[in-house]
Enzyme design. Structure first.
Site, mmCIF file in Angstrom:
data_model
loop_
_atom_site.group_PDB
_atom_site.id
_atom_site.type_symbol
_atom_site.label_atom_id
_atom_site.label_comp_id
_atom_site.label_asym_id
_atom_site.label_seq_id
_atom_site.Cartn_x
_atom_site.Cartn_y
_atom_site.Cartn_z
ATOM 1 N N ARG A 72 -2.384 -23.030 14.353
ATOM 2 C CA ARG A 72 -1.151 -23.260 13.587
ATOM 3 C C ARG A 72 -1.577 -24.202 12.452
ATOM 4 O O ARG A 72 -1.808 -25.386 12.687
ATOM 5 C CB ARG A 72 -0.083 -23.902 14.476
ATOM 6 C CG ARG A 72 0.328 -23.021 15.676
ATOM 7 C CD ARG A 72 1.582 -23.551 16.331
ATOM 8 N NE ARG A 72 1.850 -22.966 17.638
ATOM 9 C CZ ARG A 72 2.485 -21.807 17.840
ATOM 10 N NH1 ARG A 72 2.902 -21.099 16.824
ATOM 11 N NH2 ARG A 72 2.713 -21.383 19.075
ATOM 12 N N ASP A 103 6.720 -15.320 13.161
ATOM 13 C CA ASP A 103 7.463 -15.653 11.935
ATOM 14 C C ASP A 103 6.761 -16.708 11.075
ATOM 15 O O ASP A 103 6.818 -16.637 9.844
ATOM 16 C CB ASP A 103 8.918 -16.026 12.227
ATOM 17 C CG ASP A 103 9.046 -17.118 13.270
ATOM 18 O OD1 ASP A 103 8.008 -17.546 13.802
ATOM 19 O OD2 ASP A 103 10.188 -17.546 13.535
ATOM 20 N N THR A 126 3.497 -11.736 19.040
ATOM 21 C CA THR A 126 4.048 -12.939 19.680
ATOM 22 C C THR A 126 4.686 -12.521 20.995
ATOM 23 O O THR A 126 5.289 -11.447 21.074
ATOM 24 C CB THR A 126 5.105 -13.654 18.805
ATOM 25 O OG1 THR A 126 5.841 -14.571 19.619
ATOM 26 C CG2 THR A 126 6.095 -12.700 18.167
ATOM 27 N N ASP A 130 10.795 -12.061 19.070
ATOM 28 C CA ASP A 130 11.905 -12.574 18.266
ATOM 29 C C ASP A 130 11.806 -12.164 16.798
ATOM 30 O O ASP A 130 12.363 -12.828 15.925
ATOM 31 C CB ASP A 130 11.957 -14.112 18.372
ATOM 32 C CG ASP A 130 10.647 -14.760 17.926
ATOM 33 O OD1 ASP A 130 9.640 -14.045 17.744
ATOM 34 O OD2 ASP A 130 10.622 -15.989 17.765
ATOM 35 N N ARG A 172 10.710 -19.870 23.042
ATOM 36 C CA ARG A 172 11.150 -20.714 21.923
ATOM 37 C C ARG A 172 12.646 -20.578 21.700
ATOM 38 O O ARG A 172 13.419 -21.026 22.528
ATOM 39 C CB ARG A 172 10.349 -20.370 20.664
ATOM 40 C CG ARG A 172 9.993 -21.631 19.883
ATOM 41 C CD ARG A 172 9.529 -21.308 18.505
ATOM 42 N NE ARG A 172 8.218 -20.743 18.479
ATOM 43 C CZ ARG A 172 7.115 -21.411 18.165
ATOM 44 N NH1 ARG A 172 7.175 -22.674 17.873
ATOM 45 N NH2 ARG A 172 5.961 -20.821 18.133
HETATM 46 O O1 F6P Z 1 5.606 -18.382 20.050
HETATM 47 C C1 F6P Z 1 4.962 -18.203 21.265
HETATM 48 C C2 F6P Z 1 5.095 -19.421 22.137
HETATM 49 O O2 F6P Z 1 4.369 -19.189 23.332
HETATM 50 C C3 F6P Z 1 6.520 -19.862 22.437
HETATM 51 O O3 F6P Z 1 7.120 -19.113 23.452
HETATM 52 C C4 F6P Z 1 6.308 -21.326 22.776
HETATM 53 O O4 F6P Z 1 7.467 -22.056 22.491
HETATM 54 C C5 F6P Z 1 5.190 -21.718 21.849
HETATM 55 O O5 F6P Z 1 4.507 -20.549 21.507
HETATM 56 C C6 F6P Z 1 4.217 -22.728 22.430
HETATM 57 O O6 F6P Z 1 3.287 -23.021 21.434
HETATM 58 P P1 F6P Z 1 1.961 -23.896 21.670
HETATM 59 O O7 F6P Z 1 1.011 -23.072 22.470
HETATM 60 O O8 F6P Z 1 1.457 -24.146 20.294
HETATM 61 O O9 F6P Z 1 2.385 -25.117 22.407
#
Ligand code: F6P
Length: 324
Positions: A72, A103, A126, A130, A172
């Protein structure tokens, strides 16, 4: 167009590898040079770009995660970061991009296209499902099956001890994972953002369950305004006499993001990868290749990002009726 690059960005999802494989091999099939960018937008900024061959994507269709890694990126949110990314892509002569992600990935891709004009097609990857513009996203089916299998196992022990389990799932801002694994796993109650269930609703429905039900499963989507599964459990528990029931919590977490993709996700990833490359060759850009009613559809990134994808109402009703 002679040179394209593919990358994965944001949270990984099972089936991304099938999609990468499809992009690489479809590109080669059409006589293109295909490059892989490692670590998403961070790799683009850092010039972490490598030429892919057909064998680079051998033995990955069945694997979860992403061989291109993911991130990210904070850097890509800045003008300087995007400028650096453009310079790195130009060094490699990249004329088209395939962005696999959600997104956040498409928000970055849209901005980048508007600033630098490199044709870009996205593939929705994803677990959250969503994204507007596709019935399903790559990884969702695997995540739902993973969550459902966990629920099955928890149900065994819940039934053995007459316990009430609160199981937290990912998603999410979207209740797709919660509602589908809830129906498949036979949950008594599903709390997702869309249902706006209150603590009082949970207490009422648990107290109203028929006497023959000695154990219960409540699915809780992460990030609800009334708290996480542990907080909700404590508040519900406070409404019962201690001796009445035993309450437990399980947070499934990132287990839902890994594992071998289901056949459905492998197929979806493969179809979308091909659609993205052939879309680029036909002049599609600034859009996502999705599958709606079994047909490939290209939807502008602007719509994918801004439009809601509501839960199917009949699913909410179905879950409610089947839990009596
Ligand atoms: O978008 C995918 C997801 O797994 C969501 O369901 C969750 O909120 C988020 O990513 C968690 O992100 P990270 O692995 O960066 O903590």
């Amino acid at each position: 167009m002679k040179r394209i690059a593919v990358f994965t960005s944001g949270g990984d999802s099972p089936g991304m590898n099938a999609c990468i494989r499809s992009v690489v091999r479809t590109g080669i099939y059409h006589g293109l040079d295909v490059f892989g960018i490692l670590y998403g937008y961070d790799g683009m900024i850092g010039g972490n770009i490598k030429k892919m061959a057909s064998h680079s994507v051998s033995n990955i269709v069945q694997r979860g995660g992403t061989i291109l890694k993911s991130a990210r990126s904070e850097g890509f949110r800045t003008k300087e970061g995007r400028k650096k990314a453009f310079e790195e892509l130009s060094k490699h002569g990249i004329e088209g991009l395939v962005a696999i992600g959600g997104d956040g990935t498409f928000t970055g891709a849209k901005l980048f296209f508007e600033e630098y004009g490199i044709p870009t097609v996205g593939c929705p990857g994803t677990i959250d499902n969503d994204i507007y513009g596709t019935d399903y996203t790559i990884g969702f089916d695997t995540a739902v099956n993973t969550a459902m299998e966990a629920i099955d196992k928890i149900r065994d022990t819940a039934a053995a001890h007459d316990r009430i389990f609160f199981i937290e799932v990912m998603g999410r801002d979207s209740g797709y994972i919660g509602i589908e694994c809830g129906i498949g796993g036979g949950a008594e109650l599903v709390m997702v953002p869309e249902t706006k269930t209150t603590i009082e609703d949970v207490v009422k429905s648990l107290k109203g369950l028929r006497k023959s039900k000695t154990s219960s499963i409540i699915i809780v989507a992460e990030g609800l305004p009334c708290g996480d599964a542990a907080q909700i459990m404590e508040r519900v528990k406070a409404s019962f006499n201690d001796e009445e029931k035993e309450f437990k919590v399980t947070t499934l977490g990132h287990i839902q993001r890994g594992g071998n993709p289901t056949a459905k996700d492998r197929l979806l990833g493969s179809r979308m990868g091909l659609a993205a490359v052939e879309g680029l060759l036909k002049g599609e850009s600034n859009c996502m290749a999705g599958v709606i009613n079994d047909q490939v559809v290209y939807t502008p990134f602007a719509d994918c990002i801004s439009k809601d994808k509501p839960l199917k109402n009949d699913y909410l009703r179905l879950q409610e009726i089947l839990s009596i």
